[in-house]
Design an enzyme around this catalytic site. Sequence first.
Site, PDB file in Angstrom:
ATOM      1  N   TYR A   1       9.592   5.302 -46.895  1.00 24.80           N
ATOM      2  CA  TYR A   1      10.926   5.776 -46.497  1.00 24.80           C
ATOM      3  C   TYR A   1      11.995   4.808 -47.025  1.00 24.80           C
ATOM      4  O   TYR A   1      11.679   3.880 -47.760  1.00 24.80           O
ATOM      5  CB  TYR A   1      10.953   5.999 -44.978  1.00 24.80           C
ATOM      6  CG  TYR A   1       9.969   7.091 -44.587  1.00 24.80           C
ATOM      7  CD1 TYR A   1      10.222   8.419 -44.929  1.00 24.80           C
ATOM      8  CD2 TYR A   1       8.759   6.805 -43.956  1.00 24.80           C
ATOM      9  CE1 TYR A   1       9.318   9.434 -44.633  1.00 24.80           C
ATOM     10  CE2 TYR A   1       7.852   7.812 -43.657  1.00 24.80           C
ATOM     11  CZ  TYR A   1       8.136   9.125 -44.003  1.00 24.80           C
ATOM     12  OH  TYR A   1       7.224  10.121 -43.732  1.00 24.80           O
TER      13      TYR A   1
ATOM     14  N   HIS B   1      11.837   1.299 -39.393  1.00 26.23           N
ATOM     15  CA  HIS B   1      10.781   1.941 -40.180  1.00 26.23           C
ATOM     16  C   HIS B   1      10.920   1.461 -41.625  1.00 26.23           C
ATOM     17  O   HIS B   1      11.603   2.055 -42.443  1.00 26.23           O
ATOM     18  CB  HIS B   1      10.882   3.464 -40.096  1.00 26.23           C
ATOM     19  CG  HIS B   1       9.622   4.144 -40.554  1.00 26.23           C
ATOM     20  ND1 HIS B   1       8.630   3.480 -41.240  1.00 26.23           N
ATOM     21  CD2 HIS B   1       9.182   5.415 -40.403  1.00 26.23           C
ATOM     22  CE1 HIS B   1       7.642   4.323 -41.501  1.00 26.23           C
ATOM     23  NE2 HIS B   1       7.944   5.499 -41.006  1.00 26.23           N
TER      24      HIS B   1
HETATM   25  C1  LIG Z   1       0.788  13.319 -37.934  1.00 20.78           C
HETATM   26  C2  LIG Z   1       1.202  11.901 -38.137  1.00 20.78           C
HETATM   27  C3  LIG Z   1       2.543  11.556 -38.020  1.00 20.78           C
HETATM   28  C4  LIG Z   1       2.939  10.218 -38.203  1.00 20.78           C
HETATM   29  N1  LIG Z   1       4.259   9.896 -38.052  1.00 20.78           N
HETATM   30  C5  LIG Z   1       4.657   8.608 -38.224  1.00 20.78           C
HETATM   31  C6  LIG Z   1       6.010   8.235 -38.049  1.00 20.78           C
HETATM   32  O1  LIG Z   1       6.856   9.047 -37.673  1.00 20.78           O
HETATM   33  N2  LIG Z   1       6.347   6.943 -38.279  1.00 20.78           N
HETATM   34  C7  LIG Z   1       5.425   6.000 -38.673  1.00 20.78           C
HETATM   35  O2  LIG Z   1       5.773   4.845 -38.860  1.00 20.78           O
HETATM   36  N3  LIG Z   1       4.132   6.321 -38.822  1.00 20.78           N
HETATM   37  C8  LIG Z   1       3.724   7.599 -38.605  1.00 20.78           C
HETATM   38  N4  LIG Z   1       2.398   7.905 -38.730  1.00 20.78           N
HETATM   39  C9  LIG Z   1       1.435   6.825 -39.047  1.00 20.78           C
HETATM   40  C10 LIG Z   1       0.819   6.274 -37.761  1.00 20.78           C
HETATM   41  O3  LIG Z   1       1.766   5.653 -36.942  1.00 20.78           O
HETATM   42  C11 LIG Z   1      -0.312   5.257 -38.023  1.00 20.78           C
HETATM   43  O4  LIG Z   1       0.259   4.053 -38.474  1.00 20.78           O
HETATM   44  C12 LIG Z   1      -1.363   5.762 -38.993  1.00 20.78           C
HETATM   45  O5  LIG Z   1      -1.713   7.099 -38.688  1.00 20.78           O
HETATM   46  C13 LIG Z   1      -2.652   4.914 -38.938  1.00 20.78           C
HETATM   47  O6  LIG Z   1      -3.101   4.795 -37.611  1.00 20.78           O
HETATM   48  P1  LIG Z   1      -4.251   5.704 -36.943  1.00 20.78           P
HETATM   49  O7  LIG Z   1      -5.476   5.519 -37.782  1.00 20.78           O
HETATM   50  O8  LIG Z   1      -4.372   5.111 -35.570  1.00 20.78           O
HETATM   51  O9  LIG Z   1      -3.782   7.119 -36.952  1.00 20.78           O
HETATM   52  C14 LIG Z   1       1.979   9.224 -38.512  1.00 20.78           C
HETATM   53  C15 LIG Z   1       0.622   9.582 -38.594  1.00 20.78           C
HETATM   54  C16 LIG Z   1       0.226  10.883 -38.410  1.00 20.78           C
HETATM   55  C17 LIG Z   1      -1.246  11.218 -38.480  1.00 20.78           C
END
Ligand SMILES: Cc1cc2nc3c(=O)[nH]c(=O)nc-3n(C[C@H](O)[C@H](O)[C@H](O)COP(=O)(O)O)c2cc1C
Length: 441
Positions: A172, A167
């Site tokens: 982070y 990550h």
């Molecule tokens: C509630 C929530 C929790 C997330 N937790 C993580 C995480 O633990 N690690 C990470 O790299 N990205 C995390 N993300 C980011 C997502 O992996 C993703 O890259 C981002 O939401 C954009 O994609 P999407 O439009 O398909 O949601 C999180 C997103 C959301 C909405």
Amino acid sequence: MADLVFEPLAFKNLTVKNRVFRSNISGRFDNYDGSGNQARINWEVKFARGGVGAIISSFVPVHPRGRIIPYYATIDRDDRIPFWRAVGQAVHAHDCKFILQLSHGGRQRDIPDLEHPKGQSSTDKRDPLHGFECDRMTVADIKEVVAAFAEGARRAREAGLDGVELHGANGYLITQFLSSAINDRQDEYGGSLENRARFVLDIVKAIRAKVGHDFHLQMKISATEFNNALLILRLEKPGNTVQESAQVCQWLVDAGVDAIHVSTGSSFPHPRNPAGSDLDVELLSQTYDQLATSGTTTFRNLLLFHGHVTGELFRKQWLDAGVPADEIEGLTLPDARAIKQAVPVPIICTGGFQTASVIRKAIADGDCDAVSIARPLVANNDLVAQFAAGRDRAERPCTYCNRCLLHVVESPLGCYEESRFPSREAMLREVLSVFQPPPFP
Ligand SMILES: Cc1cc2nc3c(=O)[nH]c(=O)nc-3n(C[C@H](O)[C@H](O)[C@H](O)COP(=O)(O)O)c2cc1C
Ligand code: SF4
């Protein structure tokens, strides 16, 4: 002609059956102490059953001090291996791969646990938005954390998982070293890009020394940081550019990384990640109270969000710093393309994807090799099965309202967009379905 979305993707050490990965998405499903439970398994199985080629896990801390919130399962001890083995087996039963995200929060955390009130970072400066405090890491601290990442990779391999992801995105610890806006060190881990990349390159080398070269290792990176995108952060530096990130990716690949997962934004959340069509400040002020004592400015922020005028001002700023709703799908593709041109390994792009034809075009145009999806899969767990059945988009797509995000520090992760359900009761039934089957039937 074969559908590009359903072409297998071969990495050096792993083949995935199609081009849609479940993106990392954290939720409070586990136990306070970082041990896992059945709800996490139920959660992951929803997506495996729905047809994604691989699941990239939620944030999994490699070190006890790297936790961002209690209730996320960790991989910091050997006695965690059986739990991750059970997760992997449950996912594999649906012909889906499982890649574990090795993580350390550094100074960016939501709710500190009892044992670790203060984070650690490349710097000793508080984060500018929430005021999360931290200790500047010594070289001995750095070596300890590098070793913890390597041990995490070894445990993931012993658990029978299909690979690991560093990550290195979204603010982070790895970002805190990489970022020209955050890293203010004077030693060999700060200053030039080469020095700022030393921490993550040390991690990659330590992982390769520990697990060998035949285990899948990928890196998630915030290609462009947009660190001062918010009006209230205009005095901050902008952070890394995509050209700098492309250089870092070249070094990562030389050191043994097999794929790059392209994200954006120097913090989490960030107006561009996950990019929202709106920001429900009333809901934000209800759930942000969980963070009220986590940072030196969180209580001030809570009051701002509560105020009618100040809350609205913040909402406007947040949306202005993002992108219009109709540009959310694929917003990171230009960065993915730039990184793809710089490195020979497959590129996974994240950000808003939920239309088969958009995904197909991104791959056909050479912008990326696969996409990762978080919220649209939370909204429609079976989205990939729907694509396979010939549908271009779900009947009730994700609206990017970001209520899932705003709820996550307090309530179970799930889709909280009531307009997508016949009733509030139906919505809550779906959210709470993650607790079926229960841990003790
Ligand atoms: C509630 C929530 C929790 C997330 N937790 C993580 C995480 O633990 N690690 C990470 O790299 N990205 C995390 N993300 C980011 C997502 O992996 C993703 O890259 C981002 O939401 C954009 O994609 P999407 O439009 O398909 O949601 C999180 C997103 C959301 C909405
Ligand atoms: S709450 Fe549902 S519709 Fe809103 S962003 Fe999250 S998954 Fe999408």
